[in-house]
Scaffold this active site. Structure first.
Site, short mmCIF file in Angstrom:
data_model
loop_
_atom_site.label_atom_id
_atom_site.label_comp_id
_atom_site.label_asym_id
_atom_site.label_seq_id
_atom_site.Cartn_x
_atom_site.Cartn_y
_atom_site.Cartn_z
N ASP A 98 28.53 21.05 36.03
CA ASP A 98 29.78 20.68 36.67
C ASP A 98 28.67 20.42 38.47
OD1 ASP A 98 31.54 19.89 39.06
OD2 ASP A 98 32.27 22.00 38.63
N GLN A 133 32.86 38.72 30.21
CA GLN A 133 33.87 37.75 30.44
C GLN A 133 34.69 37.54 29.16
OE1 GLN A 133 30.19 35.49 29.83
NE2 GLN A 133 30.90 35.48 27.61
N TRP A 136 42.66 31.37 27.47
CA TRP A 136 41.10 31.85 27.54
C TRP A 136 40.51 33.22 27.34
CZ3 TRP A 136 37.82 29.29 30.60
CH2 TRP A 136 38.32 29.12 31.52
N GLU A 181 42.78 49.73 40.51
CA GLU A 181 41.81 49.46 39.45
C GLU A 181 39.86 48.93 40.27
OE1 GLU A 181 43.04 46.14 37.37
OE2 GLU A 181 43.32 44.43 39.49
N ASP A 239 45.44 46.32 43.45
CA ASP A 239 46.14 44.72 42.36
C ASP A 239 47.24 44.38 42.38
OD1 ASP A 239 46.38 43.94 39.80
OD2 ASP A 239 47.59 45.09 38.81
#
Length: 528
Positions: free
Chosen positions: A9, A25, A33, A188, A221
């Protein structure tokens, strides 16, 4: 936490990439995903990276729905332990233990999950989905046990639970909470570490006692922002008390007022510094991310220290290794900016820059300044951006602008006189005209920044095609902007100085460096 690296990109960042680093990831082979796995990379200087094979993948019942955030602890005998959150078959968040398979391997390529996993499950009163992200461990007061804290919530109160262990396999939960803040929701990616009040170096996670403050940080969160507070830790009572209850975790200071989340620090023993990593998310559409083939990047690593001048905040600053990418400096000294001024700056590579700028306002300008602007209370997000003019601002830089300024991101200061008669300075990033693309979030970020007597207004911005990380006053306030220019790309981009104040002139001095790209490539495993 990198998700997928920028590849072909042309508008993707080239030096925001990311010593040895584990990151999570998404696995593109599962679902849209997919499940979360742990990738890993190695670098000798935090700038040039080699991708290594996956460190851990979801392959057991206790982490089949994701190998989530974790933290490593280096033990005195040289062993390394990794605690991470697993998401089980029945969607329960549990804590798991892993070790390097071979400590003599400098790359730590292979990791072994403990056969007795999970080592921790949600305690009574804690929801199955509200128990995650163990911290790096620190030593208990007597030095014979290790402590970790894990984020959670009770109703809408964010909390940090603390556990003690000798072997990282069995744990005792300490009574009560280390800290809790009503109304902040799920905590978190909690982080907990000491900072020196008198030295500029970082501290090992286990350091405590006089001359030390402790930072408690939580990623909320509910609003996806990282909040921190300074305070005092009592290891005997296992309680952390904020210095200022009005600036408690989740209701006060943020690491970054832009697109920045799920951060984590570690202690660099070699250079005696504490380094902060953060996750920069996308602000365009999911469809655009799928077309690109990647989404989200790692921030430039930042060194964290205590601000000894204010005594009320930390400082964040790009690690010194970033300066190795600099070349071809251009300087502009004492540029006079009258009210309404716009001055273009000629640079060779305007899409990859390291900009350091300072601004001065004549002291006489503060006399008789009207108070009407401050009566309603100035706020960067609701201000309308750099186009709205006031007596003492805005003034700053426009980066990633095109020739006609149909696109451009403004990084600026805005000074107001508060209701208490004192002057307040706001540091803002205006993305309202950052892109002509229709599917991009365009907002104004920012917050107040302390300016002490005799200080100039100073900023540093790392510009990297579609990312801008901006640091005010040596890192007291930081803003990360995720922008997607369509015209202000590569050589078509422009940099400007501006002063949109209505009454005062500003004197600016600027240094600009071209920035090279960080080297990031796959490790040649066939050479091992």
């Amino acid at each position: 936490m990198n998700l997928m690296p920028p590849s072909t990109d042309p508008n993707g960042p080239l030096f925001h990439k990311g010593w040895y680093h584990l990151f999570y990831q998404y696995n593109p082979d599962s679902a849209v995903w997919g499940n979360i796995t742990w990738g890993h990379a190695v670098s000798k200087d935090l700038i040039h990276w080699l991708y290594l094979p996956f460190a851990m993948v979801p392959d057991h019942w206790y982490d089949i729905n994701g190998v989530w955030t974790g933290s490593a602890t280096s033990l005195p005998d040289g062993q390394i332990v990794m605690l991470y959150t697993g998401d089980t078959y029945d969607v329960v968040q549990v804590q798991c233990l892993a070790y390097p398979a071979n400590l003599s391997d400098p790359l730590l390529l292979d990791w072994v999950k403990y056969s007795g996993n999970p080592v921790l499950v949600p305690p009574p009163g804690i929801g199955a989905k509200d128990f995650r992200d163990p911290t790096t461990a620190w030593l208990s007061p007597d030095g014979d046990k290790w402590r970790i804290t894990i984020g959670s919530k009770v109703n809408t109160t964010g909390i940090s639970l603390v556990y003690e262990t000798v072997d990282f396999k069995t744990y005792d939960m300490l009574d009560g909470y280390m800290h809790a803040v009503p109304g902040t929701g799920m905590w978190e990616c909690v982080d907990f570490y000491p900072v020196s009040m008198s030295e500029v170096n970082g501290l090992d996670t286990s350091v405590s006692g006089s001359g030390v403050k402790h930072v408690l940080k939580a990623s909320l969160d509910d609003d996806k922002n990282d909040y921190y507070a300074l305070g005092v830790y009592d290891p005997i009572e296992n309680k952390w008390i904020p210095d200022d209850p009005n600036l408690d975790v989740g209701i006060g200071l943020r690491y970054d007022y832009g697109k920045y989340y799920a951060s984590k620090t570690f202690y660099d023993q070699k250079k005696q510094r504490r380094i902060l990593w953060g996750w920069i998310r996308e602000t365009d559409s999911e469809y655009a991310d799928i077309l690109k083939g990647w989404a989200s990047v790692q921030s430039i690593p930042r060194a964290v220290t205590f601000d000894q001048k204010t005594g009320s905040n930390i400082l964040q600053w790009p690690v010194s290794e970033v300066e190795e990418l600099r070349s071809d400096i251009v300087e502009f000294d004492n540029v006079k900016l009258g009210p309404g001024s716009l001055v273009p700056l000629k640079v060779d590579t305007p899409s990859q820059l390291d900009i350091v700028a300072s601004f001065e306002i004549d002291e006489d300008a503060f006399e008789g300044t009207v108070e009407a602007e401050a009566d309603a209370g100035y706020s960067c997000p609701t201000s309308g951006g750099a186009a709205n003019r006031g007596t003492l601002g805005p003034f700053g830089v426009i980066i990633l602008g095109d020739k006609t300024l149909s696109e451009g991101t403004s990084i600026y200061f805005y000074v107001t006189k508060g209701a208490n008669g004192k002057f307040e300075t706001h540091f803002c990033a205006d993305e309202l005209r950052s892109s002509l693309a229709p599917d991009v979030d365009k907002v104004v970020y920012g917050s107040k920044v302390p300016i002490l007597h005799g200080e100039k207004y100073s900023l540093r911005s790392l510009v990297d095609h579609s990312i801008v990380e901006s640091f005010a006053q040596g890192g007291r306030t930081v803003i990360t902007s995720r922008v997607y220019p369509t015209r202000a790309v590569d050589g078509a981009a422009r940099v400007y100085l501006f002063n949109n104040a209505t009454k005062v002139s500003v004197t600016a001095s600027v240094k600009l460096w071209n920035m090279g790209s960080a080297d990031i490539r796959t490790f040649p495993l066939n050479e091992l």
